[in-house]
Design an enzyme around this catalytic site. Structure first.
Site, mmCIF file in Angstrom:
data_model
loop_
_atom_site.group_PDB
_atom_site.id
_atom_site.type_symbol
_atom_site.label_atom_id
_atom_site.label_comp_id
_atom_site.label_asym_id
_atom_site.label_seq_id
_atom_site.Cartn_x
_atom_site.Cartn_y
_atom_site.Cartn_z
ATOM 1 N N HIS A 149 28.572 -86.168 29.176
ATOM 2 C CA HIS A 149 27.117 -86.003 29.359
ATOM 3 C C HIS A 149 26.288 -86.558 28.195
ATOM 4 O O HIS A 149 25.121 -86.197 28.053
ATOM 5 C CB HIS A 149 26.745 -84.519 29.551
ATOM 6 N N GLY A 198 29.372 -90.020 33.520
ATOM 7 C CA GLY A 198 29.778 -89.300 34.718
ATOM 8 C C GLY A 198 28.612 -88.644 35.430
ATOM 9 O O GLY A 198 28.667 -88.406 36.636
ATOM 10 N N HIS A 199 27.559 -88.339 34.700
ATOM 11 C CA HIS A 199 26.371 -87.723 35.295
ATOM 12 C C HIS A 199 25.185 -88.668 35.154
ATOM 13 O O HIS A 199 24.608 -88.785 34.080
ATOM 14 C CB HIS A 199 26.053 -86.385 34.616
ATOM 15 N N HIS A 260 28.857 -84.857 44.026
ATOM 16 C CA HIS A 260 27.935 -83.925 43.375
ATOM 17 C C HIS A 260 26.493 -84.332 43.716
ATOM 18 O O HIS A 260 26.052 -85.445 43.438
ATOM 19 C CB HIS A 260 28.199 -84.022 41.869
ATOM 20 N N GLU A 312 29.928 -78.811 43.856
ATOM 21 C CA GLU A 312 28.452 -78.814 43.959
ATOM 22 C C GLU A 312 28.004 -79.998 44.813
ATOM 23 O O GLU A 312 27.090 -80.745 44.459
ATOM 24 C CB GLU A 312 27.824 -78.894 42.567
ATOM 25 N N GLU A 328 21.382 -76.553 45.099
ATOM 26 C CA GLU A 328 20.938 -76.349 43.717
ATOM 27 C C GLU A 328 19.477 -76.763 43.551
ATOM 28 O O GLU A 328 19.034 -77.775 44.101
ATOM 29 C CB GLU A 328 21.827 -77.160 42.761
ATOM 30 N N CYS A 330 18.070 -78.127 41.068
ATOM 31 C CA CYS A 330 17.980 -79.474 40.493
ATOM 32 C C CYS A 330 18.165 -80.557 41.556
ATOM 33 O O CYS A 330 17.601 -81.645 41.427
ATOM 34 C CB CYS A 330 19.029 -79.680 39.397
ATOM 35 N N CYS A 413 20.339 -75.780 33.627
ATOM 36 C CA CYS A 413 19.677 -77.046 33.961
ATOM 37 C C CYS A 413 18.427 -76.829 34.802
ATOM 38 O O CYS A 413 17.444 -77.558 34.672
ATOM 39 C CB CYS A 413 20.638 -77.975 34.695
ATOM 40 N N CYS A 414 18.461 -75.809 35.694
ATOM 41 C CA CYS A 414 17.379 -75.686 36.677
ATOM 42 C C CYS A 414 16.050 -75.182 36.098
ATOM 43 O O CYS A 414 15.001 -75.779 36.393
ATOM 44 C CB CYS A 414 17.811 -74.793 37.834
HETATM 45 ZN ZN ZN Z 1 20.259 -77.306 37.982
#
Ligand code: ZN
Length: 657
Positions: A149, A198-199, A260, A312, A328, A330, A413-414
């Protein structure tokens, strides 16, 4: 490398496509629109006065600031939390920038400046910054691109830096961001190191950094990272394979949404941003395929995305269970961001419809009304409140019967994502082009802008949206030339009508979902739009087997749910059925849940006693039970769980007998 060729023009919001060549519509400067009293003004005040200050405490409590202190050598200790803890700070800072740009606040400003000073202290002399890596015994960057990340966190840093420059003309954080971006540019590239994160997230941030600074190398790097996907540079997730990171196929060959959900949708935002700048058609063709796959087979009625806890992830087509879904927060925010970019490219109202659906339902359900608690996962059904997964982690035992959204999350994260969206929400209200202004979302607001032809326009919007479908627009200022006012007519609006200065228009011809009114406007002209907000019952495609035979209530953009506590008999939501022949009646409840329009309906509870002790029976054996007629009360889905968390369902079985 410094100084950069910075654009000193008035600041834009999160996306500035004023110089992009492949656009239908252009975004406006950030201060062009402001909310007046109403639905959003209230929520944004809670965000500003409560959530942003509360997040500052939580970032301290969760170790996010300590991680940077350790990286800066200010204290000793061990890193706490997930590898991407820095990104929570950056998202919060982005929200702070938009708020401070709108209106000064000494306390918020000192919090922000303190945090930026800490970030500056933690940044290495070569520009690299990531507290997770820097606090290790052997702090070697880029050791695990697949899971680390580092570039994801960098993307959020860039966006926060951009926000401070655009909202406040303050380039302190932007300089930190550019030093890191230049470090990344000197590390990665076709003739340098290969690989990507990866993200996804850094892609759209790099395109925006290019838009702000004019430095082509940031755009080139965004393209490089996008092109790296599907090239087998990643290990692949041990359980979910390469789909998890969208590394299973090159971006231009994408045919379906996979893996994801947040990663997929952030990547799509970056790819669409790249198209806005380059016009490379195969990129946009891939985004259209992706969008159609989601709209036709993978989208919840709440705008939620991601059917599976495992990974996810997006599920198979039509795999949309209402209870065991992920959805989610996000992912819905990422979807809003992507659909905004698709709207800017295409001028198609359906993308604004998708933004609205996500905003008023899945996204708005995340924060509690108090601004201090957040859902991470947003299910469309909760059976008996005996078990609710808040996050990817299993709840601890004492939380099996929760009474509130969590105050924060291990993986947080959210909450700051909601904060930055709410603080920049005026950015998404309207756009412009050489011929006029396009209104995409309805809220009491003032909008002032210059058309790209140079003409100055000021409009005032008055509405009680989302509770009423009347929207009144007043032309406050206008030049002499003819220009077009485009108003989105939401897909749910069955019989819209419109009058100008009291004269009803007979034919409402829509262009890509917009009503286009072109004329020589005069100051004082009044436009009355009536969208009509009759409550509707919605059915799902029969292939969505989990909700086959069920109906959902919608009124305007709001999706409704039944909460157990509002019904005549508690604890029987599993037995409930709704009578589709009985009218749905809206009723304003000013003291309930900060003021909501509830919907009254009629239905029945089936006789569960007739099935007691058995799960299955031959259909030839008749059921002896007698159903119990009942009145049903539905509340907006976004407001559920604010009076204690109990049974809830969006999809209600249709009364059969
Ligand atoms: Zn989130």
């Amino acid at each position: 490398m410094f100084p950069h060729n910075r654009d000193k023009s008035p600041g834009f919001g999160p996306v500035d496509n004023s110089k992009s060549s492949h656009v239908c519509w252009k975004t406006m400067e950030f201060k062009s629109a402001s909310f007046n009293e109403g639905f959003w003004a209230r929520r944004i005040t809670v965000n500003r006065e409560i959530s942003l200050r509360y997040a500052f405490e939580m970032l301290e409590k969760s170790g996010n600031f300590d991680n940077l202190r350790i990286a800066a050598g200010l204290i000793k200790g061990n890193y706490r939390g997930y590898p991407f803890q820095d990104s929570d700070i950056y998202k919060w800072l982005e929200a702070m920038a938009w708020e401070l740009g709108r209106e000064p606040d000494k306390e918020l400003l000192s919090m922000a400046n303190w945090a930026i000073t800490l970030i500056a202290a933690a940044q290495r002399p070569d520009g690299y910054i990531n507290s997770y890596v820097q606090t290790r015994e052997f702090p070697e960057p880029w050791m695990d691109l697949t899971n680390g990340h580092e570039l994801y966190c960098a993307g959020h840093l860039f966006q926060a830096g951009i926000a401070f420059q655009r909202a406040l003309g303050d380039d302190h954080l932007l300089n930190i961001a550019c030093r890191f971006a230049d470090h990344i540019c000197s590390t990665f590239g076709l003739d340098k190191r290969h690989g990507t994160c990866g993200h996804p997230e850094v892609e759209m941030a790099l395109v925006e950094l290019y838009r702000l600074t004019g430095e082509p190398r940031y755009l080139d790097l965004a393209k490089f990272f996008i092109d790296q996907r599907g090239q087998n540079t990643m290990k692949g997730h041990r359980a979910y394979g390469s789909e998890y990171h969208q590394d299973h196929v090159p971006v231009r060959q994408v045919v379906k949404a996979a893996g994801h959900a947040v990663r997929q949708l952030y990547l799509a935002s970056g790819v669409t941003d790249l198209y806005l700048e380059t016009g490379e058609q195969p990129l946009f063709d891939a985004m259209l395929r992706l969008s159609n796959d989601i709209i036709e087979t993978k989208l919840y009625i709440t705008g939620g995305l991601g059917s599976r806890f495992d990974g996810e992830a997006f599920g198979d087509p039509y795999e949309l269970p209402p209870d065991q879904c992920y959805c989610e927060t996000c992912a819905a925010i990422a979807s809003l961001m992507w659909n905004w970019r698709m709207l800017l490219v295409s001028g198609e109202g359906r993308y604004a419809d998708l933004m609205e659906q996500a905003l008023y339902n899945n996204i708005l359900a995340s924060p509690a009304l108090d601004g201090k608690h957040y859902f991470y996962i947003n299910p469309l059904m909760l059976r008996d409140a005996k078990y609710l997964r808040f996050s990817t982690e299993l709840p601890s035992k004492e939380h099996l019967i929760p009474d509130q959204r969590p105050e924060w999350h291990d993986c947080a994260c959210c909450p700051p994502n909601v904060m930055r969206l709410f603080s920049s929400l005026t950015h998404y209200l309207a756009t412009r082009d050489a011929h006029g202004i396009q209104i995409h979302h309805f809220a009491p607001a003032d909008i002032r802008c210059d058309l790209t032809s140079g003409q100055s326009i000021k409009l005032s919007l008055m509405t009680d949206y989302p509770w009423q479908g009347q929207v009144k627009l007043r032309i406050v200022e206008t030049g002499n030339s003819q220009w077009a006012l485009s108003l989105r007519i939401p897909e749910w609006s069955q019989h819209p009508s419109l009058s100008i200065n009291g004269n009803m228009l007979r034919d409402l011809n829509l262009e890509k979902g917009y009503l286009v009114l072109e004329r020589s406007w005069q100051a004082g002209d009044i436009i009355d739009l009536e969208l009509g907000m009759e409550p509707m019952l919605i059915a799902s495609n029969p292939r969505v087997d989990a909700t086959r035979g069920c109906l959902a209530i919608q009124r305007g953009p709001i999706i409704y749910c039944l909460e157990d506590r509002d019904q005549e008999i508690n604890g029987r939501l599993l037995d409930v059925e709704i009578d589709k022949h009985h009218p749905l009646l809206p009723r304003w409840e000013g003291d309930l849940l900060d003021g909501v329009m509830v919907i009254d309906a009629e239905g029945q509870f089936v006789d569960s006693e007739a099935w007691r002790g058995s799960l299955y029976r031959p259909v030839t054996v008749p059921v002896q039970g007698i159903p119990c007629p009942t009145h049903l009360v539905a509340i907006p889905y976004y407001a559920w769980g604010n009076r204690g968390i109990g049974g809830m369902r969006v999809w209600i079985p249709e009364k059969t007998l």
